[in-house]
Structures are given as structure tokens and as C-alpha cells.
Motif scaffolding. Structure first.
Motif, PDB file in Angstrom:
ATOM      1  N   ARG A 302      54.982  70.323 111.758  1.00  0.00           N
ATOM      2  CA  ARG A 302      53.767  71.061 111.242  1.00  0.00           C
ATOM      3  C   ARG A 302      52.513  70.431 111.356  1.00  0.00           C
ATOM      4  O   ARG A 302      51.624  71.210 111.581  1.00  0.00           O
ATOM      5  CB  ARG A 302      53.938  70.953 109.558  1.00  0.00           C
ATOM      6  N   LEU A 307      49.499  73.065 110.349  1.00  0.00           N
ATOM      7  CA  LEU A 307      49.685  73.435 109.047  1.00  0.00           C
ATOM      8  C   LEU A 307      49.475  72.205 107.991  1.00  0.00           C
ATOM      9  O   LEU A 307      48.620  72.727 107.024  1.00  0.00           O
ATOM     10  CB  LEU A 307      51.163  73.819 108.830  1.00  0.00           C
ATOM     11  N   PRO A 339      58.579  78.117 111.170  1.00  0.00           N
ATOM     12  CA  PRO A 339      58.951  77.204 109.815  1.00  0.00           C
ATOM     13  C   PRO A 339      60.214  77.038 109.328  1.00  0.00           C
ATOM     14  O   PRO A 339      61.207  77.888 109.456  1.00  0.00           O
ATOM     15  CB  PRO A 339      57.682  77.553 109.025  1.00  0.00           C
ATOM     16  N   ARG A 344      59.343  81.330 102.521  1.00  0.00           N
ATOM     17  CA  ARG A 344      58.694  80.519 101.820  1.00  0.00           C
ATOM     18  C   ARG A 344      57.361  80.996 102.691  1.00  0.00           C
ATOM     19  O   ARG A 344      56.372  81.447 102.689  1.00  0.00           O
ATOM     20  CB  ARG A 344      58.476  79.376 101.326  1.00  0.00           C
ATOM     21  N   GLU A 345      57.683  80.563 104.094  1.00  0.00           N
ATOM     22  CA  GLU A 345      56.477  80.489 105.231  1.00  0.00           C
ATOM     23  C   GLU A 345      56.884  81.320 106.372  1.00  0.00           C
ATOM     24  O   GLU A 345      56.140  81.582 107.234  1.00  0.00           O
ATOM     25  CB  GLU A 345      56.589  78.807 105.584  1.00  0.00           C
TER      26      GLU A 345
ATOM     27  N   GLU B 210      51.589  81.882 101.909  1.00  0.00           N
ATOM     28  CA  GLU B 210      51.846  80.629 102.659  1.00  0.00           C
ATOM     29  C   GLU B 210      52.474  81.284 103.896  1.00  0.00           C
ATOM     30  O   GLU B 210      51.911  80.575 105.152  1.00  0.00           O
ATOM     31  CB  GLU B 210      53.158  79.899 102.177  1.00  0.00           C
ATOM     32  N   ALA B 211      53.249  82.410 103.914  1.00  0.00           N
ATOM     33  CA  ALA B 211      53.757  82.779 105.156  1.00  0.00           C
ATOM     34  C   ALA B 211      52.652  83.455 106.076  1.00  0.00           C
ATOM     35  O   ALA B 211      52.372  83.158 107.336  1.00  0.00           O
ATOM     36  CB  ALA B 211      54.656  84.022 105.128  1.00  0.00           C
ATOM     37  N   ALA B 214      50.673  80.314 107.532  1.00  0.00           N
ATOM     38  CA  ALA B 214      51.737  79.943 108.751  1.00  0.00           C
ATOM     39  C   ALA B 214      51.697  80.793 109.951  1.00  0.00           C
ATOM     40  O   ALA B 214      51.952  80.426 111.140  1.00  0.00           O
ATOM     41  CB  ALA B 214      53.198  79.477 108.182  1.00  0.00           C
TER      42      ALA B 214
END
Lengths: 502, 330
Positions: A302, A307, A339, A344-345, B210-211, B214
Motif C-alpha cells: 500500500r 494508499l 488490493p 472494500r477496495e 474506499e474502492a 484505491a
């Protein structure tokens, strides 16, 4: 060590099997835990430890097999019933209400009452009694949020112990504790053992298992391999039992010509996460980053992408120093990150596949500020076909696809952005075999075209099969760099469990 | 939900496939509008006249601008802007108060600029400092409203007669300038939300913050910009009303934040982010306008508007939640 307690059987799990769509998580697992013993469970990530414990806690129901607690057969149970049966769980993440006091947290859900009101006097008395039993010196009137992490964990344990459990599961309890706090925890566990509680202790840290465990069960690929007395086993043997398997899934390894360094990281550091990380990845090379959960491997990835930016050290891409403090800067430096936490990401579930795909570079598919819809659709459709997206419907919401196909889109999203360095954090976790092969093919093609790949995986066999070199992290430090020729599951695992220092 | 799903749910209907649900969701707003108009024509013969319909729209055009801004706010996951009345008041008061100093056109622009600055304060606190939008806009709303009351001391500011003022208050090709403004702004911002990268970012940020971060989406900028835009549109709303009625008071936009939210919700934009459209909000504004006019025509006291609107919103939201759960979208 043997105390004067009844050594009958506290828990008997027989022939437990559990499948999830596409994955057989547990296959006929047997586990016998005696009263007053610390029974350690070890295994690689994905070996089935958490699934087994979630069955014990009533979160999952086994497909087959039986459970007996204190000699009584247990049918289907929910988490509440499991708790009432005397099964206590202590997870890595604590379940405390920070704004309530220690005493209130300990009795949460079972407050002593006087009429309609909480009986604060017996609330405090109960809490004091339990903490005394654990030999923990904490003021019961303190707000839990003001306690240290280690003290909070003691409160969590007190909460479980106050219900007079017969079995207590500790799931990676030391992952966020220092040495001193670990000592305190071990003393508490020993006291619990002396009072006849059966303790299941899950940990990646084999030294701890050697120290606190009476017996150890090794799980591998959803089966129990062996249960042994800790007194008669060495950490090396445990590692061998954990990983010693034939590679049932062969990953094709392309032999590529390796070029100049593309990514060079020097002395990268971030407080409390990792320090002095130096690594490099060359063109056409796939480099592994191994380490146990919590070793800092995800944090390093990250940081390189921006991030959670690094606080010290230097990152160079093709020899040029770059400053990366945000994903945007990471992207413009030519770095992409797939990720770890896809849900979530990785994805925006309500948006169609097409819009997920073009998220990082939508600003480039425009004319006069307007998105070129036709070009966007054509580009994405072509890419989706190359990735074997199934079903190949790019207008469907991302959330309706399987995990493997979602992962293909996350991967494709970054390849579309044409990065020089592709960082992959657990790219095949929770992905079925077919999608896994597709994902490996895509990664291979990227390397073939001169890209540099840095890959994190908990699955050692995957890293060994795919990587040209493997860096190993242990507790935030780089402990080994192992070239492909000398990398074995044992050599990597030994470094990752802190038994080898570079 | 498990991470691994070998058999993907049908979920929401794929584009190009007609299902009962998708037809209903596309047609529900036009259907509601037609139903209200049929109802209105029974209640009063004067309802279905062009004059009445234009008047109905005229009354809701200004607040409709704030509803358009609120759509961006809702889509990007910023919940709602409660400082709309304050920015409406600032826009209106500055647009009239500064007329003698800089002339009517510049004063109107200045009003919009001041309201945009209010939006900028919201945007920075919400987008960059990451404070809860409800708390920020509640606070900034009180602050700006208090400031406007200080400026005029509770009095009324009157408009100076001017060609510009008469133009804004008047008609163009038989349609009030306010109605033109609403539809032109709606059309432009519909294109912005549905066809530009900025619009796409709003959906992404509201769908998964969040995504989006990112994926190198400028998440902070996007959220901030949605609030700046709402401030700007609230300012336009204030300027339109002030010039139309020739006067401005600090309470000029009282209750507009709720009218805006109502229009957004009635149109089917999720207040929790990730879904929505400007055209739907325009539909929501029209439905609210028709309801309030029907109440007047039936002869019910005006306060019943709130009762009727509230009932309809709760019904719409409940039915929507029920349908979503049944089709398995949630």
C-alpha cells in the motif's frame, strides 16, 4: 505442568466437513480437546482453522460431522446457543464498547438488575471478582477506550470468563501485542488452564505454540494432518507438516528474459508497520512478497502505491525517484495495486463492469469533457473478452459477479491503465480454480510484455510456482531474499516464522 | 454474503432486458405525473390549462435548482445539504443589496458567488477534513443565516427597478424565465452527471469511497465539488426568487432543504449514494409542484401540503425498499 484437574474430554469434533461454493473448506476434520489443556491449532492461511472455529462458535453449520461438548452431542446451534453451551471466543479484533466502563463491558448483555435499574454495586463486584481470578490489575470503573490494547484484551477475556465457559478459543491473540503483554496474556491463559478450561489456541507464531501449548493439531487443506504432544515436536517439524504436500495445482512458469530494474525501493519505512524495506523488481520479473498475516507485507504494498504512503525511504521507477503520497501519484508514477480486500477496495458493486473498468482513467476517454461512450464500451468489451469475463456482460452491476470474475475486472482495470509495475495483494484469494488459472495467465502476459510484478500471497505453493524471487517479511522487517532455485515452502516458512534472519 | 459466489445472483436486471421491475422503475415517475394531472383535471376545470401548469412549475423552479444540487450531493454519498436555506438567503440578499453599488447584473452574479463560497466552506470541511455532512451543513447553515440576519437586521431588502430585474421576473416565449433557467440548468447538469468523468466520479465515490480512492479517483475533490455546486445553485435560487418578487428576507428559503431532499427522494435517487439521476429529480420537483397545486385547488388549507407530501414520500420510500429487497438487490 500436569495439574490436579479432571482430564476428561471437553470437546470432540468428529469428521467435520464444510464446503462453500467452489471450495471445500473442511474435509472430515477430527479434533479432541481435553479439559485443562492448551490445544494449539496451526496451519497455513486457508487451511481451515477459521472455518473450524466458526463452526464451533455457531456461525457456520457443518455439512457433515458431529460435535460433542462435555460429552453431550450438539445439534445445529447459533452463536448465542454456542455461548450458552460454554464456548467462548476471543478474536484478534476486540468486541468492546470503548465508551463504557470495564465493569459494564464485562457484564454487557447480562447486566445485574435491581428492579428496572442496573445494579451497579454487583456489576462492579462481579467485574472485580473476574479480574482478580485472572490476576489482572485494572480499575473496573475506567472507560475501556482509555485502556491500552493489552488491557482491553484482558477485559475481553474477563468478559468471556465471567460466563464460566468450558472451552475458550483464542484466535491469533498476540498479533497486536508486544513481548511484555504477551507474557501477561500467557499467565492468564495458564490460570485458565489450571481452573480446568479447555483452551484452543490458534497462532502463526510457532515459538508461542511451543511455549504455551500442551498439544498441537496441524491442519492442511481442510484436513487434520496430525495431533501431537508439543513436548515431542519441533517448529521445523510443524512447518513440514503444515506445508508438506504435493503441488496439486501446477502453475505454469514462463521463462522470460529479465531486464533492467523497474521498481527499486530503498529503506522504506512507516511507523509501527514496517521499517527499512529494500527490494527491487526488474522488467519481466515476478517477485513474491511473503510473510505471515500481520508481517507488514500488505502495508508495504500500500505504501508503494500511495494508499498509506511511506514516511521514509525512496521509491524509484525505471531509475527515476518518484514521490508517491496518494494513489493518483502512484498511478502517474506507473504503479498499480490490486488490493487485498476486493469487496472494500476493489469494486464499486452498484456500478456496471464497464464503469468499474475505466474508473482510474475515465478522464482520458473524453472529448470536450464528455465521455466517449462508444470507445469506452468497445475498449472494455475487448478487454473483458481477453480476461474470459463470465458472463461477458459489461453492463451488469459488478456486485452480481462471482469473486473470481470480480477479481479479473479489478486486474483488468489496472492493466487498462498500462502500468509499469503491477502490485498484487492476494490476487487469487477466494477465487475458484478456473478463474485462478485465468488470473495467472493474465499476470504472466503482463510480465511477458516487460512489466514488473510484485505479488503477495499467503499460498506459498502459488508464490513458489510463479515467482522468480521471493522476499520474506517478518514483523515489519525484511528477513530474507530467496532466489527461485533455493526457494522451498520450508525455507520461506522458516523465514516467515522468524526462525531465520537474513 | 460470501466472497465466493460461483453462481452469480440475477440481481438488478441487465441493461437491455425488460423485466416488470425495470419497466416500473423507468415509468413510475411519468406515470405518477400523469396520474396527478388526471386527478387534477377532475378536481378543477382550470387545472389542465397551460396557464395553470406554467404557474405550477414557476413556483417550484427556483427550489428545483437546489434539488438538482442535492442530487449530486446524494449521489456522491454526501447525504444532504442542510445549509440550502442559508445560501438561498445570502444569494437573494446580496443580489438585491448590492444593486445600488455594482448594478443589477453584477449584483446577481455576486450573490451567486457569495452562496458558492458558502458551498466551498461546506465542501472543504466535508470533502477534505471529512466531517459528517449533516453536522457541517447544519452548522454552516445556522452561521450563514445568522450572518444574513446581522446584515439586514431582520428587515426586508427591496429590489431597485431595472431592465435585468424585469427580464428575470418576466416571460420568454410565453414561459417564465425561472422555468427556462430550471430546465436549461437541469439539462446541462444532467449531461454533467451522466456523461462526464466528474459525474462518473460522483457515482463511484457514493458507491464505494474506499474502492474509488484505491482507483485513483479524486474522492475528496468530488465530494467537495458537489457541495460547492449546491451552494452555487442555492445562490441562483435565491437570486431568481428575489428578482421575481422584488424583495428579499433572511427567511426567504426557509424549508427549501427539505423540499430539495423530497424531490431527490421522490425521484428515486438513493440518499446513501451511488445511484440517481437529474432527470428523476426533475420528475420529483414536478410531482411536488403538482401536489401542492392540487391541495390549493381542492381547497384544503396550505399546511396540508406538508401532510400530503410527507405521506407520499414515506409511501414511495417504503414501496421502493420493499421492491428492492424482494428482487434481491440488497
Amino acid at each position: 505442568m500436569v495439574q490436579d484437574v479432571d482430564h476428561g474430554i471437553a470437546l470432540q469434533m468428529s469428521a467435520i466437513s464444510k464446503s462453500f461454493p467452489g471450495v471445500k473448506a473442511l474435509d472430515g476434520v477430527n479434533l479432541t480437546v481435553r479439559k485443562g489443556e492448551v490445544h494449539a491449532i496451526v496451519g497455513e492461511n486457508g487451511a481451515g482453522k477459521s472455518t473450524l472455529m466458526k463452526i464451533l462458535a455457531g456461525f457456520y453449520h457443518p455439512d457433515r460431522g458431529s460435535i460433542e461438548v462435555m460429552g453431550t452431542p450438539i445439534g445445529v446451534m447459533n452463536p448465542r446457543e454456542a455461548r450458552d453451551l460454554g464456548i467462548g471466543m476471543i478474536y484478534q479484533e476486540l468486541n468492546l464498547v470503548p465508551d463504557l466502563t470495564v465493569a459494564e463491558n464485562i457484564s454487557l448483555g447480562a447486566m445485574p438488575r435491581r428492579g428496572p435499574f442496573v445494579d451497579y454495586r454487583s456489576l462492579a463486584a462481579n467485574a472485580k471478582a473476574v479480574l482478580k481470578e485472572l490476576d489482572a490489575d485494572i480499575d473496573v470503573g475506567t472507560r475501556v477506550g482509555n485502556l491500552s490494547l493489552s488491557q482491553q484484551q484482558l477485559v475481553e477475556i474477563a468478559k468471556v470468563v465471567s460466563r464460566n465457559p468450558s472451552i475458550v478459543v483464542f484466535d491469533e491473540p498476540t498479533s497486536s501485542l508486544g513481548d511484555k503483554e504477551t507474557r501477561i496474556l500467557f499467565n492468564v491463559i495458564k490460570r485458565m488452564r489450571e481452573s480446568g478450561i479447555a483452551i484452543l489456541y490458534i497462532s502463526h507464531r510457532l515459538q508461542e505454540v511451543m511455549e504455551i501449548g500442551d498439544r498441537v493439531t496441524v491442519l492442511r487443506d481442510g484436513s487434520n494432518i496430525e495431533t501431537r504432544d508439543v513436548a515431542g515436536i519441533t517448529p521445523d517439524e510443524m512447518v513440514r507438516l503444515m506445508v508438506g504436500r504435493d503441488l496439486t495445482e501446477m502453475f505454469p512458469k514462463l521463462d522470460l528474459s529479465i531486464g533492467d530494474p523497474v521498481l527499486s525501493v530503498t529503506s522504506l519505512g512507516r511507523a509501527h508497520q514496517f521499517e527499512d524495506i529494500t527490494l527491487d523488481v526488474r522488467a519481466g520479473e515476478i517477485v513474491g512478497l511473503a510473510g505471515l498475516v500481520g508481517s507488514g507485507r500488505t502495508e508495504v504494498a500500500r505504501a508503494i502505491f500511495g494508499l498509506d504512503p511511506a514516511e521514509s525511504g525512496e521509491i524509484r521507477v525505471r531509475g527515476k525517484a518518484v514521490r508517491i503520497r496518494s494513489p493518483r501519484e502512484g498511478v502517474s508514477a506507473g504503479i498499480a495495486l490490486v488490493p487485498e480486500d476486493r469487496k472494500r477496495e476493489g469494486i464499486v458493486p452498484d456500478l456496471p463492469v464497464r464503469e468499474n473498468f475505466t474508473l482510474p482513467l475515465i478522464g482520458r476517454i473524453t472529448r470536450f469533457f464528455l465521455i466517449l461512450a462508444g470507445r469506452e464500451r468497445a475498449t472494455v468489451q475487448a478487454f473483458a473478452d481477453r480476461l474470459n469475463l463470465n458472463p461477458p456482460r459489461i453492463e451488469r452491476p459488478m456486485g452480481t459477479f462471482s469473486g473470481g470474475n470480480q477479481q479479473k475486472v479489478v486486474l483488468g482495470k489496472w492493466l487498462l491503465a498500462k502500468p509499469e509495475v503491477l502490485i498484487l495483494d492476494e490476487p487469487t484469494r477466494g477465487v475458484d480454480v478456473g478463474a485462478k488459472a485465468d488470473i495467472h495467465r493474465i499476470i504472466g502476459e503482463f510480465a511477458e510484455s516487460g512489466g514488473a510484478v510484485l505479488m503477495i500471497s499467503s499460498e506459498l505453493s502459488e508464490l513458489l510456482a510463479v515467482c522468480d524471487r521471493i522476499f520474506v517479511l517478518h514483523e515489519g522487517s525484511m528477513v530474507a531474499e530467496i532466489p527461485r532455485q533455493s526457494a522451498t515452502e520450508e525455507s520461506v516458512m522458516r523465514a516467515a516464522t522468524g526462525q531465520v534472519y537474513a | 454474503m460470501s466472497l465466493v459466489k460461483s453462481d452469480p445472483n440475477p440481481g438488478p436486471a441487465p441493461a437491455g432486458t425488460l423485466t416488470a421491475g425495470s419497466v416500473l422503475s423507468v415509468l413510475s415517475i411519468p406515470l405518477a405525473i400523469v396520474a396527478l394531472m388526471v386527478l387534477g383535471s377532475f378536481v378543477s376545470p382550470s387545472f389542465l390549462t397551460a396557464r395553470n401548469l406554467v404557474n405550477i412549475l414557476n413556483a417550484y423552479s427556483a427550489v428545483g435548482l437546489a434539488a438538482i444540487g442535492s442530487t449530486f450531493v446524494a449521489v456522491c454519498g454526501g447525504l444532504a445539504d442542510l445549509s440550502i436555506p442559508a445560501n438561498v438567503a445570502m444569494g437573494a440578499l446580496v443580489a438585491l443589496g448590492a444593486q445600488t453599488l455594482v448594478g443589477p447584473v453584477a449584483a446577481a452574479l455576486l450573490g451567486i458567488l457569495v452562496a458558492s463560497l458558502g458551498g466551498l466552506v461546506n465542501g472543504v470541511l466535508i470533502g477534505y477534513v471529512r466531517i459528517n455532512p449533516i453536522i457541517v451543513t447544519l452548522g454552516s447553515g445556522f452561521l450563514l443565516l445568522g450572518l444574513s440576519q446581522l446584515l439586514v437586521g431582520g428587515g426586508i431588502v427591496y429590489s431597485e427597478p431595472s431592465a435585468f430585474g424585469s427580464f428575470v421576473a418576466g416571460n420568454l416565449l410565453g414561459v417564465p424565465v425561472a422555468v427556462w433557467t430550471f430546465f436549461v440548468v437541469a439539462l446541462i447538469l444532467h449531461i454533467v452527471l451522466s456523461r462526464t468523468p466528474f459525474g462518473r466520479w460522483n457515482f463511484a465515490v457514493g458507491g464505494n469511497y474506499e474502492a474509488s480512492a484505491a482507483s485513483a479517483v479524486p474522492v475528496r475533490f468530488t465530494r467537495a465539488a458537489a457541495f460547492v455546486l449546491t451552494g452555487l445553485l442555492s445562490g441562483m435560487c435565491g437570486v431568481l426568487i428575489a428578482l421575481s418578487i422584488g424583495q428579499a428576507r433572511p427567511i426567504i428559503g426557509a424549508g427549501y432543504e427539505f423540499v430539495a431532499i423530497s424531490a431527490v427522494v421522490l425521484g428515486g435517487t438513493s440518499l446513501f449514494g451511488g445511484r440517481g439521476s437529474i432527470l428523476r429529480t426533475v420528475g420529483g420537483v414536478i410531482i411536488l409542484a403538482l401536489i401542492s397545486n392540487l391541495i390549493v385547488l381542492i381547497g384544503l388549507p396550505t399546511p396540508s401540503t406538508g401532510l400530503a407530501t410527507g405521506t407520499i414520500i414515506l409511501l414511495v420510500v417504503a414501496v421502493d425498499a420493499y421492491l428492492r429487497r424482494r428482487t434481491g438487490a440488497e
